[in-house]
Design an enzyme around this catalytic site. Structure first.
Site, PDB file in Angstrom:
ATOM      1  N   PHE A   1       0.854  -1.195   0.000  1.00  0.00           N
ATOM      2  CA  PHE A   1       0.000   0.000   0.000  1.00  0.00           C
ATOM      3  C   PHE A   1       0.888   1.242   0.000  1.00  0.00           C
ATOM      4  O   PHE A   1       1.629   1.482   0.951  1.00  0.00           O
ATOM      5  CB  PHE A   1      -0.890  -0.049   1.254  1.00  0.00           C
ATOM      6  CG  PHE A   1      -1.590   1.243   1.592  1.00  0.00           C
ATOM      7  CD1 PHE A   1      -2.679   1.671   0.850  1.00  0.00           C
ATOM      8  CD2 PHE A   1      -1.179   2.018   2.671  1.00  0.00           C
ATOM      9  CE1 PHE A   1      -3.340   2.855   1.175  1.00  0.00           C
ATOM     10  CE2 PHE A   1      -1.833   3.200   3.002  1.00  0.00           C
ATOM     11  CZ  PHE A   1      -2.914   3.616   2.254  1.00  0.00           C
ATOM     12  N   GLY A   2       0.833   2.027  -1.057  1.00  0.00           N
ATOM     13  CA  GLY A   2       1.766   3.150  -1.201  1.00  0.00           C
ATOM     14  C   GLY A   2       1.094   4.511  -1.163  1.00  0.00           C
ATOM     15  O   GLY A   2       0.602   4.997  -2.188  1.00  0.00           O
ATOM     16  N   LEU A   3       1.116   5.105   0.012  1.00  0.00           N
ATOM     17  CA  LEU A   3       0.575   6.462   0.177  1.00  0.00           C
ATOM     18  C   LEU A   3       1.713   7.458   0.438  1.00  0.00           C
ATOM     19  O   LEU A   3       1.845   8.483  -0.238  1.00  0.00           O
ATOM     20  CB  LEU A   3      -0.432   6.470   1.354  1.00  0.00           C
ATOM     21  CG  LEU A   3      -0.980   7.827   1.788  1.00  0.00           C
ATOM     22  CD1 LEU A   3      -1.772   8.487   0.666  1.00  0.00           C
ATOM     23  CD2 LEU A   3      -1.897   7.663   3.018  1.00  0.00           C
TER      24      LEU A   3
ATOM     25  N   GLY B   1       4.112  12.611   4.616  1.00  0.00           N
ATOM     26  CA  GLY B   1       3.728  11.433   5.400  1.00  0.00           C
ATOM     27  C   GLY B   1       2.453  11.737   6.164  1.00  0.00           C
ATOM     28  O   GLY B   1       1.359  11.401   5.723  1.00  0.00           O
ATOM     29  N   SER B   2       2.609  12.436   7.291  1.00  0.00           N
ATOM     30  CA  SER B   2       1.411  12.828   8.067  1.00  0.00           C
ATOM     31  C   SER B   2       0.476  13.659   7.204  1.00  0.00           C
ATOM     32  O   SER B   2      -0.740  13.499   7.243  1.00  0.00           O
ATOM     33  CB  SER B   2       1.835  13.670   9.277  1.00  0.00           C
ATOM     34  OG  SER B   2       2.737  12.964  10.075  1.00  0.00           O
TER      35      SER B   2
ATOM     36  N   ILE C   1      14.029  -5.239  33.233  1.00  0.00           N
ATOM     37  CA  ILE C   1      13.945  -6.439  34.078  1.00  0.00           C
ATOM     38  C   ILE C   1      15.115  -7.375  33.784  1.00  0.00           C
ATOM     39  O   ILE C   1      15.604  -8.068  34.675  1.00  0.00           O
ATOM     40  CB  ILE C   1      12.575  -7.144  33.874  1.00  0.00           C
ATOM     41  CG1 ILE C   1      11.460  -6.262  34.457  1.00  0.00           C
ATOM     42  CG2 ILE C   1      12.548  -8.541  34.513  1.00  0.00           C
ATOM     43  CD1 ILE C   1      10.051  -6.653  34.025  1.00  0.00           C
TER      44      ILE C   1
ATOM     45  N   GLU D   1       1.280   4.375  10.115  1.00  0.00           N
ATOM     46  CA  GLU D   1      -0.198   4.390  10.080  1.00  0.00           C
ATOM     47  C   GLU D   1      -0.789   5.454  10.997  1.00  0.00           C
ATOM     48  O   GLU D   1      -1.796   5.234  11.670  1.00  0.00           O
ATOM     49  CB  GLU D   1      -0.758   3.001  10.401  1.00  0.00           C
ATOM     50  CG  GLU D   1      -0.173   1.960   9.461  1.00  0.00           C
ATOM     51  CD  GLU D   1      -1.057   0.770   9.196  1.00  0.00           C
ATOM     52  OE1 GLU D   1      -2.243   0.822   9.479  1.00  0.00           O
ATOM     53  OE2 GLU D   1      -0.515  -0.221   8.673  1.00  0.00           O
TER      54      GLU D   1
ATOM     55  N   THR E   1       1.085   8.894  13.161  1.00  0.00           N
ATOM     56  CA  THR E   1       1.958   9.066  14.341  1.00  0.00           C
ATOM     57  C   THR E   1       1.086   9.348  15.568  1.00  0.00           C
ATOM     58  O   THR E   1      -0.095   9.686  15.449  1.00  0.00           O
ATOM     59  CB  THR E   1       2.910  10.263  14.137  1.00  0.00           C
ATOM     60  OG1 THR E   1       2.109  11.452  14.025  1.00  0.00           O
ATOM     61  CG2 THR E   1       3.777  10.115  12.896  1.00  0.00           C
TER      62      THR E   1
ATOM     63  N   GLU F   1       1.120  11.870  17.349  1.00  0.00           N
ATOM     64  CA  GLU F   1       0.638  13.259  17.322  1.00  0.00           C
ATOM     65  C   GLU F   1      -0.589  13.391  16.415  1.00  0.00           C
ATOM     66  O   GLU F   1      -1.575  14.045  16.775  1.00  0.00           O
ATOM     67  CB  GLU F   1       1.759  14.203  16.831  1.00  0.00           C
ATOM     68  CG  GLU F   1       2.937  14.353  17.787  1.00  0.00           C
ATOM     69  CD  GLU F   1       3.906  13.163  17.769  1.00  0.00           C
ATOM     70  OE1 GLU F   1       3.801  12.299  16.866  1.00  0.00           O
ATOM     71  OE2 GLU F   1       4.769  13.085  18.667  1.00  0.00           O
TER      72      GLU F   1
HETATM   73  C1  LIG Z   1       9.030   1.098   8.702  1.00  0.00           C
HETATM   74  C2  LIG Z   1       7.960   1.946   8.097  1.00  0.00           C
HETATM   75  C3  LIG Z   1       6.963   1.351   7.334  1.00  0.00           C
HETATM   76  C4  LIG Z   1       5.989   2.144   6.712  1.00  0.00           C
HETATM   77  N1  LIG Z   1       5.053   1.547   5.890  1.00  0.00           N
HETATM   78  C5  LIG Z   1       4.234   2.333   5.128  1.00  0.00           C
HETATM   79  C6  LIG Z   1       3.378   1.759   4.127  1.00  0.00           C
HETATM   80  O1  LIG Z   1       3.314   0.537   3.960  1.00  0.00           O
HETATM   81  N2  LIG Z   1       2.647   2.594   3.350  1.00  0.00           N
HETATM   82  C7  LIG Z   1       2.668   3.953   3.500  1.00  0.00           C
HETATM   83  O2  LIG Z   1       1.992   4.644   2.753  1.00  0.00           O
HETATM   84  N3  LIG Z   1       3.465   4.530   4.458  1.00  0.00           N
HETATM   85  C8  LIG Z   1       4.245   3.759   5.258  1.00  0.00           C
HETATM   86  N4  LIG Z   1       5.061   4.320   6.213  1.00  0.00           N
HETATM   87  C9  LIG Z   1       5.072   5.776   6.361  1.00  0.00           C
HETATM   88  C10 LIG Z   1       4.492   6.269   7.666  1.00  0.00           C
HETATM   89  O3  LIG Z   1       3.100   6.129   7.657  1.00  0.00           O
HETATM   90  C11 LIG Z   1       4.957   7.722   7.849  1.00  0.00           C
HETATM   91  O4  LIG Z   1       6.345   7.665   8.149  1.00  0.00           O
HETATM   92  C12 LIG Z   1       4.212   8.419   8.943  1.00  0.00           C
HETATM   93  O5  LIG Z   1       2.892   8.671   8.549  1.00  0.00           O
HETATM   94  C13 LIG Z   1       4.883   9.761   9.317  1.00  0.00           C
HETATM   95  O6  LIG Z   1       5.153  10.532   8.192  1.00  0.00           O
HETATM   96  P1  LIG Z   1       6.601  11.194   8.005  1.00  0.00           P
HETATM   97  O7  LIG Z   1       7.608  10.138   8.187  1.00  0.00           O
HETATM   98  O8  LIG Z   1       6.585  11.939   6.721  1.00  0.00           O
HETATM   99  O9  LIG Z   1       6.741  12.210   9.202  1.00  0.00           O
HETATM  100  P2  LIG Z   1       6.209  13.728   9.209  1.00  0.00           P
HETATM  101  O10 LIG Z   1       4.825  13.761   8.708  1.00  0.00           O
HETATM  102  O11 LIG Z   1       7.217  14.571   8.545  1.00  0.00           O
HETATM  103  O12 LIG Z   1       6.209  14.022  10.759  1.00  0.00           O
HETATM  104  C14 LIG Z   1       7.403  14.311  11.483  1.00  0.00           C
HETATM  105  C15 LIG Z   1       6.985  14.612  12.926  1.00  0.00           C
HETATM  106  O13 LIG Z   1       6.130  15.763  12.958  1.00  0.00           O
HETATM  107  C16 LIG Z   1       4.915  15.433  13.595  1.00  0.00           C
HETATM  108  N5  LIG Z   1       3.826  16.185  12.969  1.00  0.00           N
HETATM  109  C17 LIG Z   1       3.524  16.290  11.667  1.00  0.00           C
HETATM  110  N6  LIG Z   1       2.426  17.043  11.497  1.00  0.00           N
HETATM  111  C18 LIG Z   1       2.029  17.420  12.739  1.00  0.00           C
HETATM  112  C19 LIG Z   1       0.951  18.199  13.253  1.00  0.00           C
HETATM  113  N7  LIG Z   1       0.042  18.724  12.434  1.00  0.00           N
HETATM  114  N8  LIG Z   1       0.851  18.383  14.595  1.00  0.00           N
HETATM  115  C20 LIG Z   1       1.771  17.824  15.436  1.00  0.00           C
HETATM  116  N9  LIG Z   1       2.799  17.072  15.016  1.00  0.00           N
HETATM  117  C21 LIG Z   1       2.923  16.860  13.694  1.00  0.00           C
HETATM  118  C22 LIG Z   1       4.752  13.925  13.396  1.00  0.00           C
HETATM  119  O14 LIG Z   1       3.864  13.384  14.357  1.00  0.00           O
HETATM  120  C23 LIG Z   1       6.185  13.457  13.549  1.00  0.00           C
HETATM  121  O15 LIG Z   1       6.490  13.347  14.905  1.00  0.00           O
HETATM  122  C24 LIG Z   1       6.000   3.542   6.897  1.00  0.00           C
HETATM  123  C25 LIG Z   1       6.973   4.136   7.707  1.00  0.00           C
HETATM  124  C26 LIG Z   1       7.949   3.363   8.287  1.00  0.00           C
HETATM  125  C27 LIG Z   1       9.009   4.039   9.123  1.00  0.00           C
END
Ligand SMILES: Cc1cc2nc3c(=O)[nH]c(=O)nc-3n(C[C@H](O)[C@H](O)[C@H](O)COP(=O)(O)OP(=O)(O)OC[C@H]3O[C@@H](n4cnc5c(N)ncnc54)[C@H](O)[C@@H]3O)c2cc1C
Length: 379
Positions: free
Chosen positions: A120-122, A128-129, A335, A361, A363, A365
């Site tokens: 699944f590629g989003l 990300g978020s 432990i 899926e 974060t 936050e």
């Molecule tokens: C091992 C792994 C497997 C994954 N598998 C998949 C997959 O199969 N398919 C897929 O589509 N994605 C996948 N992901 C992606 C994952 O869903 C994203 O990494 C995640 O959603 C966070 O996005 P980002 O890494 O861009 O962090 P960012 O969005 O850049 O966030 C960075 C930090 O800022 C915080 N932040 C961002 N916006 C806000 C806000 N509005 N308020 C407060 N805090 C905020 C976040 O909580 C985080 O702490 C995977 C990630 C990893 C590490």
């Protein structure tokens, strides 16, 4: 337990438990050191797990949300990586099941059930978020097909998948209503797969960068209606969060089991450390929290199985389970004392695995924003 498993579900649980004990748990350390385990994947596919979520008419097991939760839960007690691999596959295949045309279902679901891997590629490197900010585009080609450009990052199963469900902008002016989903086969011309990410944990799952260089997709690669992709992806994440919640519960139980065996054997000050109240309190808290994780997760799975909207509950279950799982794994490491810091005793690996569930899926936050906003808006 509020939810009583049916006889069939108990059989599924026993089968998954047996498979975990015999096949998955013994391979977790190997996967941590070497990456995706093709042999284990073949065994898992041969045992029919890849298609449990797929209706029998397409060659699957016809299981529902509780059945899949049970399997992820049991697998995670042996390996978080293997549970996450399977869940990512199901999540992507489910998108075809829920939004595909009859022809797409007939083409792809039997393959998913037979063991072809889906992803699944989003997420993208810059989004990300903020999933609505994806930059990949799919533009209509003159022959009615689509030209896909851009790329994805952090996609579980990338590099090993046979099919990707990719979210791309088809009409940037419409914002989230301009995002559509596409089925992308691994051998599409113009698909470039980067090297495997050197991750902190979940090292048994495959994760690469994907680049799309003018990939030509046929018209029937579009999954569901044009512009419906964002809604499809958000609904898929509701289900994915239930899986992460049970996965975290299973992983936490795995860590607690190792810590329990250790506490009952390790002697300090003339007694096994499990006899000290300070250690007993840790088990009291951990066991209560694991039970709460299970109840939240299975209750939400039951909502999903009954067709009830569960966006809030899935976010709550995932947030609680993921945050407590990390803390429980750290407590278990404590432990084990100095041995907890050693790779030989496994808990340090579980600590590394656990952290992902506070990120992937949604974060912590983002989930807190979703939950807080929903609770405050409720009349
Ligand atoms: C091992 C792994 C497997 C994954 N598998 C998949 C997959 O199969 N398919 C897929 O589509 N994605 C996948 N992901 C992606 C994952 O869903 C994203 O990494 C995640 O959603 C966070 O996005 P980002 O890494 O861009 O962090 P960012 O969005 O850049 O966030 C960075 C930090 O800022 C915080 N932040 C961002 N916006 C806000 C806000 N509005 N308020 C407060 N805090 C905020 C976040 O909580 C985080 O702490 C995977 C990630 C990893 C590490």
């Amino acid at each position: 337990m509020l939810i009583k498993f049916t006889e069939e579900q108990q059989m599924i649980r026993d089968m998954a438990r047996e498979f975990t004990k015999n096949e998955i748990a013994p391979r977790d350390k190997w996967m941590d050191e070497n990456g995706f385990d093709y042999d284990l994947y073949h065994k898992l596919a041969d045992a029919g797990f890849m298609g449990i979520n797929i209706p029998q008419e397409y060659g699957g097991g016809g299981g529902g949300a509780i059945d899949t939760a049970i399997i992820v839960h049991e697998f995670a007690k042996g390996s978080a990586s293997e549970a996450a691999f399977l869940d990512a596959h199901w999540m992507a295949a489910d998108l075809v099941l829920h939004h595909g045309t009859d022809a797409q279902k007939k083409t792809y679901l039997p393959q998913a059930a037979a063991g072809k891997i889906f992803a699944f590629g989003l997420t993208e490197a810059s989004a990300g978020s903020d999933a609505a900010g994806i930059k990949s585009t799919a533009v209509k080609a003159s022959d009615g097909g689509w030209l896909l450009n851009g790329g994805k990052a952090w996609i579980t199963n990338s590099g090993v998948a046979d099919f990707y469900i990719i979210l791309a902008m088809t009409n940037p002016e419409k914002g989230t209503n301009g995002i559509s989903a596409f089925i992308l086969p691994k051998d599409a011309k113009g698909l470039h797969i980067g090297k495997f990410e050197d991750k902190m944990g979940l090292r048994g799952t495959a994760t690469c960068e994907l680049a799309f260089d003018n990939i030509h997709l046929p018209a029937d690669a579009l999954l569901g209606a044009e512009g419906a992709g964002f809604k499809q992806a958000m609904a898929a994440l509701d289900g994915g969060r239930i899986s992460v919640a049970v996965l975290a519960a299973g992983l936490a139980e795995h860590a607690m089991k190792i810590a329990k065996d250790y506490a009952n054997e390790r002697v300090a000050f003339g007694k096994t450390i499990g006899k000290f109240q300070g250690i007993q309190y840790k088990f009291a808290d951990m066991s209560a929290e694991i039970r709460a994780m299970e109840l939240l997760a299975y209750d939400t799975a039951a909502m999903k199985a009954a067709g009830v909207r569960h966006t809030l509950e899935a976010a709550q279950a995932k947030l609680f389970a993921a945050t407590r799982c990390t803390q429980i794994c750290l407590e278990c490491q404590q432990i084990l004392g100095g041995n907890g810091y050693s790779r030989e005793y496994h808990v340090e690996r579980l600590v590394r695995d656990a952290k992902l569930f506070e990120i992937g899926e949604g974060t912590n936050e983002i989930l807190r924003m979703l939950i807080g906003g929903t609770v405050l808006a409720k009349k």
